[in-house]
Design a protein around this motif. Structure first.
Motif, PDB file in Angstrom:
ATOM      1  N   ILE A 181      59.298  39.936 -77.064  1.00  0.00           N
ATOM      2  CA  ILE A 181      59.289  38.440 -77.409  1.00  0.00           C
ATOM      3  C   ILE A 181      58.011  37.986 -78.084  1.00  0.00           C
ATOM      4  CG2 ILE A 181      60.308  37.964 -75.247  1.00  0.00           C
ATOM      5  CD1 ILE A 181      57.494  37.243 -74.102  1.00  0.00           C
ATOM      6  N   GLU A 182      58.062  36.495 -78.512  1.00  0.00           N
ATOM      7  CA  GLU A 182      57.095  35.984 -79.248  1.00  0.00           C
ATOM      8  C   GLU A 182      56.861  34.809 -78.443  1.00  0.00           C
ATOM      9  OE1 GLU A 182      57.205  35.379 -83.727  1.00  0.00           O
ATOM     10  OE2 GLU A 182      58.326  37.470 -83.871  1.00  0.00           O
ATOM     11  N   PHE A 183      55.725  34.498 -78.304  1.00  0.00           N
ATOM     12  CA  PHE A 183      55.536  33.251 -77.171  1.00  0.00           C
ATOM     13  C   PHE A 183      54.085  32.541 -77.606  1.00  0.00           C
ATOM     14  CE2 PHE A 183      52.996  37.022 -75.737  1.00  0.00           C
ATOM     15  CZ  PHE A 183      51.921  36.344 -75.026  1.00  0.00           C
ATOM     16  N   ILE A 184      53.840  31.367 -76.958  1.00  0.00           N
ATOM     17  CA  ILE A 184      52.557  30.601 -77.027  1.00  0.00           C
ATOM     18  C   ILE A 184      52.058  30.597 -75.758  1.00  0.00           C
ATOM     19  CG2 ILE A 184      51.422  28.517 -77.360  1.00  0.00           C
ATOM     20  CD1 ILE A 184      53.591  28.026 -79.913  1.00  0.00           C
ATOM     21  N   ALA A 185      50.606  30.880 -75.337  1.00  0.00           N
ATOM     22  CA  ALA A 185      50.152  30.789 -74.228  1.00  0.00           C
ATOM     23  C   ALA A 185      49.062  29.916 -74.327  1.00  0.00           C
ATOM     24  CB  ALA A 185      49.539  31.969 -73.671  1.00  0.00           C
ATOM     25  N   GLU A 186      48.707  28.994 -73.372  1.00  0.00           N
ATOM     26  CA  GLU A 186      47.769  27.742 -73.520  1.00  0.00           C
ATOM     27  C   GLU A 186      47.197  27.719 -72.145  1.00  0.00           C
ATOM     28  OE1 GLU A 186      48.878  24.505 -76.504  1.00  0.00           O
ATOM     29  OE2 GLU A 186      50.802  24.906 -75.402  1.00  0.00           O
ATOM     30  N   ARG A 187      46.110  27.109 -72.079  1.00  0.00           N
ATOM     31  CA  ARG A 187      45.643  26.639 -70.679  1.00  0.00           C
ATOM     32  C   ARG A 187      46.070  25.243 -70.194  1.00  0.00           C
ATOM     33  NH1 ARG A 187      41.793  30.154 -69.171  1.00  0.00           N
ATOM     34  NH2 ARG A 187      40.495  31.259 -70.713  1.00  0.00           N
ATOM     35  N   VAL A 188      46.747  25.166 -69.158  1.00  0.00           N
ATOM     36  CA  VAL A 188      47.299  24.009 -68.731  1.00  0.00           C
ATOM     37  C   VAL A 188      46.887  23.943 -67.495  1.00  0.00           C
ATOM     38  CG1 VAL A 188      49.547  22.862 -68.289  1.00  0.00           C
ATOM     39  CG2 VAL A 188      49.698  24.163 -70.074  1.00  0.00           C
ATOM     40  N   ASN A 189      46.010  22.731 -67.252  1.00  0.00           N
ATOM     41  CA  ASN A 189      45.368  22.264 -65.780  1.00  0.00           C
ATOM     42  C   ASN A 189      44.592  23.487 -65.507  1.00  0.00           C
ATOM     43  OD1 ASN A 189      46.527  19.943 -65.805  1.00  0.00           O
ATOM     44  ND2 ASN A 189      48.388  20.451 -64.959  1.00  0.00           N
ATOM     45  N   GLY A 190      44.023  24.301 -66.439  1.00  0.00           N
ATOM     46  CA  GLY A 190      43.092  25.387 -66.222  1.00  0.00           C
ATOM     47  C   GLY A 190      43.976  26.656 -65.920  1.00  0.00           C
ATOM     48  N   LYS A 191      45.193  26.804 -65.888  1.00  0.00           N
ATOM     49  CA  LYS A 191      45.962  27.875 -65.725  1.00  0.00           C
ATOM     50  C   LYS A 191      46.490  28.552 -66.964  1.00  0.00           C
ATOM     51  CE  LYS A 191      45.699  27.436 -61.151  1.00  0.00           C
ATOM     52  NZ  LYS A 191      45.043  28.335 -60.241  1.00  0.00           N
ATOM     53  N   LEU A 192      46.660  29.802 -67.200  1.00  0.00           N
ATOM     54  CA  LEU A 192      47.228  30.155 -68.500  1.00  0.00           C
ATOM     55  C   LEU A 192      48.608  30.422 -68.214  1.00  0.00           C
ATOM     56  CD1 LEU A 192      44.948  33.404 -68.885  1.00  0.00           C
ATOM     57  CD2 LEU A 192      44.987  31.510 -70.277  1.00  0.00           C
ATOM     58  N   THR A 193      49.224  29.582 -69.254  1.00  0.00           N
ATOM     59  CA  THR A 193      50.700  29.307 -69.204  1.00  0.00           C
ATOM     60  C   THR A 193      51.354  29.538 -70.444  1.00  0.00           C
ATOM     61  OG1 THR A 193      50.019  27.349 -67.464  1.00  0.00           O
ATOM     62  CG2 THR A 193      52.313  27.054 -68.510  1.00  0.00           C
ATOM     63  N   VAL A 194      52.640  30.117 -70.336  1.00  0.00           N
ATOM     64  CA  VAL A 194      53.535  30.235 -71.470  1.00  0.00           C
ATOM     65  C   VAL A 194      54.040  29.016 -71.739  1.00  0.00           C
ATOM     66  CG1 VAL A 194      55.383  31.580 -72.360  1.00  0.00           C
ATOM     67  CG2 VAL A 194      53.886  32.804 -71.016  1.00  0.00           C
ATOM     68  N   THR A 195      54.005  28.187 -72.935  1.00  0.00           N
ATOM     69  CA  THR A 195      54.619  26.846 -73.004  1.00  0.00           C
ATOM     70  C   THR A 195      55.711  27.111 -74.120  1.00  0.00           C
ATOM     71  OG1 THR A 195      52.814  26.865 -74.969  1.00  0.00           O
ATOM     72  CG2 THR A 195      52.382  26.086 -72.633  1.00  0.00           C
ATOM     73  N   ALA A 196      55.926  28.133 -74.736  1.00  0.00           N
ATOM     74  CA  ALA A 196      56.952  28.310 -75.756  1.00  0.00           C
ATOM     75  C   ALA A 196      57.249  29.876 -75.786  1.00  0.00           C
ATOM     76  CB  ALA A 196      56.376  27.765 -76.915  1.00  0.00           C
ATOM     77  N   ILE A 197      58.690  30.005 -76.015  1.00  0.00           N
ATOM     78  CA  ILE A 197      59.264  31.440 -76.151  1.00  0.00           C
ATOM     79  C   ILE A 197      60.409  31.449 -77.411  1.00  0.00           C
ATOM     80  CG2 ILE A 197      60.451  33.513 -75.413  1.00  0.00           C
ATOM     81  CD1 ILE A 197      59.211  32.876 -72.450  1.00  0.00           C
ATOM     82  N   LYS A 198      60.209  32.522 -78.214  1.00  0.00           N
ATOM     83  CA  LYS A 198      61.163  32.649 -79.252  1.00  0.00           C
ATOM     84  C   LYS A 198      61.514  34.024 -79.330  1.00  0.00           C
ATOM     85  CE  LYS A 198      58.503  32.760 -83.501  1.00  0.00           C
ATOM     86  NZ  LYS A 198      58.236  32.083 -85.075  1.00  0.00           N
TER      87      LYS A 198
END
Length: 94
Positions: A77-94
């Motif tokens: 996969i290709e993905f975007i991970a960001e900190r959301v409310n202090g948690k590492l979160t995958v926000t997009a996948i392609k």
């Protein structure tokens, strides 16, 4: 007045450039494990530049549980991970 307008426009352009420089970019990874009940995915990933994180295997939350239905263990996969409310979160996948 012209000086104030020029200053305002320059400020907007500088701010836009700064935001573009920090925009998250897609990273490559391989899905190792899915935990649909917990809304998490384990990914073996390359360096995450936007998070200043080296390549490793780690567990991420997903921003939307519908993402999990699109994934399979072993999938590249290709993905975007960001900190959301202090948690590492995958926000997009392609």
């Amino acid at each position: 007045m012209k000086t104030m307008i020029r200053f305002a426009l320059t400020s907007v352009l500088v701010a836009a450039a700064a935001l573009a420089a920090h925009a998250a970019e897609f990273s490559k990874g391989t899905v190792k494990k899915l935990d649909e009940k917990a809304g998490k995915v384990t990914i073996i990933h390359e360096e995450l530049k936007n998070l200043e994180m080296p390549a490793m295997t780690m567990v991420f939350r997903v921003g939307d549980n519908a993402m999990l239905t699109k994934l399979k263990e072993g999938a590249k996969i290709e993905f975007i991970a960001e900190r959301v409310n202090g948690k590492l979160t995958v926000t997009a996948i392609k």
